[in-house]
Design an enzyme around this catalytic site. Structure first.
Site, PDB file in Angstrom:
ATOM      1  N   HIS A  30      24.725 -56.023  59.225  1.00  0.00           N
ATOM      2  CA  HIS A  30      24.510 -55.145  60.373  1.00  0.00           C
ATOM      3  C   HIS A  30      25.875 -54.840  60.979  1.00  0.00           C
ATOM      4  O   HIS A  30      26.908 -55.287  60.452  1.00  0.00           O
ATOM      5  CB  HIS A  30      23.560 -55.796  61.384  1.00  0.00           C
ATOM      6  CG  HIS A  30      23.935 -57.202  61.745  1.00  0.00           C
ATOM      7  ND1 HIS A  30      25.078 -57.509  62.443  1.00  0.00           N
ATOM      8  CD2 HIS A  30      23.340 -58.396  61.461  1.00  0.00           C
ATOM      9  CE1 HIS A  30      25.165 -58.812  62.604  1.00  0.00           C
ATOM     10  NE2 HIS A  30      24.122 -59.386  62.006  1.00  0.00           N
ATOM     11  N   HIS A  33      28.562 -57.548  61.317  1.00  0.00           N
ATOM     12  CA  HIS A  33      29.344 -57.869  60.119  1.00  0.00           C
ATOM     13  C   HIS A  33      30.412 -56.790  59.876  1.00  0.00           C
ATOM     14  O   HIS A  33      31.550 -57.097  59.525  1.00  0.00           O
ATOM     15  CB  HIS A  33      28.442 -57.899  58.880  1.00  0.00           C
ATOM     16  CG  HIS A  33      27.432 -58.990  58.868  1.00  0.00           C
ATOM     17  ND1 HIS A  33      26.084 -58.757  59.018  1.00  0.00           N
ATOM     18  CD2 HIS A  33      27.556 -60.330  58.710  1.00  0.00           C
ATOM     19  CE1 HIS A  33      25.423 -59.900  58.946  1.00  0.00           C
ATOM     20  NE2 HIS A  33      26.291 -60.872  58.775  1.00  0.00           N
TER      21      HIS A  33
END
Ligand code: PAF
Length: 275
Positions: A30, A33
């Site tokens: 997501h 990250h």
């Protein structure tokens, strides 16, 4: 992006990669990250991500089997973020024989908070991260503050074992309403997703109260646990701790952090805020 599924392939690429920044993940990426990937790019000539759902860090009744695996979408996001290398081993590559050597983190730091509710979790995390660092041999490795205790355990492992890597922390990325991004948010129903913001609101409330001079941490923690319970959460802990070692606050000059974990329906969420 080059995808390496074996240690040999990765090591050959590593030899020509120059200064390397590493972001280990379990996939289901997501924006949190991706922010780490971009931050990693500021520290090195090339960025390598890894995707490996590490069985060792899941308890027997946890979500290892159902942990979302979204490899194709993950690769697209990594490509778009300009990541040069991906290490994506399977279990036979990471654990060709049963892993019988482990990193045992300091129990004072690894059996409190998350460790008290997830026995053996940090042993599994530290073991796989040591192994990944040995495989990748990066100059710098990045971990998100969302997993605050994990970051502390790994920093201490790297320091005490004199591993030749710098650890860099990434800030937690939040949805517009304040919910910390997490792969596990996708388990939430629509109603739970609306309710989920309560966790970060409770943390914000404690941070504001402490900043405003309220040092009755027990009362603040108990009030937050009660509020969560009233709204049908099952809180595991809400705790104000020292940032440096996550022990109870002592000296008024200690930099503090408030951490929480609670279950909403079947989904266990964690969050924290530095004070
Ligand atoms: O934070 C995670 O996603 C995992 O704990 C890590 C660091 C990739 C180790 O499996």
């Amino acid at each position: 992006m080059q995808i390496h599924t074996t240690i040999d392939s990765l090591r050959r690429a590593r030899a020509h990669a120059g200064r390397l920044a590493f972001v280990p993940t379990m996939g289901n990426l997501h924006e949190g990250h991706i922010a780490l990937m971009r931050q990693a790019g500021e520290h090195a000539d090339a960025v390598i991500a890894s995707i490996f759902v590490n069985r060792l860090q899941f308890g027997p009744s946890e979500d290892f089997d159902t942990y979302p695996r979204t490899f194709a979408a993950d690769c697209e996001m990594l490509e778009a973020a300009g990541v040069e290398h991906l290490f994506a081993p399977d279990e036979a590559v990471m654990y060709p024989t049963r892993q019988t050597y482990h990193v045992e983190p300091d129990p004072a730091q690894a059996t409190a908070l998350e460790g008290a509710h997830r026995a053996g979790h940090f042993r599994g995390v530290a073991t796989v991260v040591l192994k990944l660092l040995n495989i990748v041999q990066p100059n710098v490795a990045l971990f998100g503050k969302k997993d605050y205790q994990q970051l502390m355990v790994l920093r201490n492992m790297v320091a005490q074992m004199a591993l030749p890597v710098d650890i860099v922390a990434g800030e937690t990325v939040r949805a517009e309403d304040g919910l910390a991004l997490s792969s596990r948010n996708r388990y939430l129903s629509a109603t739970e997703r609306t309710e989920a913001v309560r966790l970060s609101r409770c943390l914000n409330h404690i941070r504001d109260a402490v900043r405003g001079g309220d040092h009755d941490f027990d009362a603040l923690e108990r009030a937050a646990m009660a509020e969560l319970a009233t709204h049908h959460w099952q809180p595991d802990y809400v705790a104000v701790r020292r940032q440096c070692d996550l022990q109870a606050p002592g000296d008024p000059k200690d930099a503090l952090v408030v951490l929480a974990a609670a279950r909403l329906g079947t989904t266990r969420l964690i969050d924290n805020l530095e004070i």
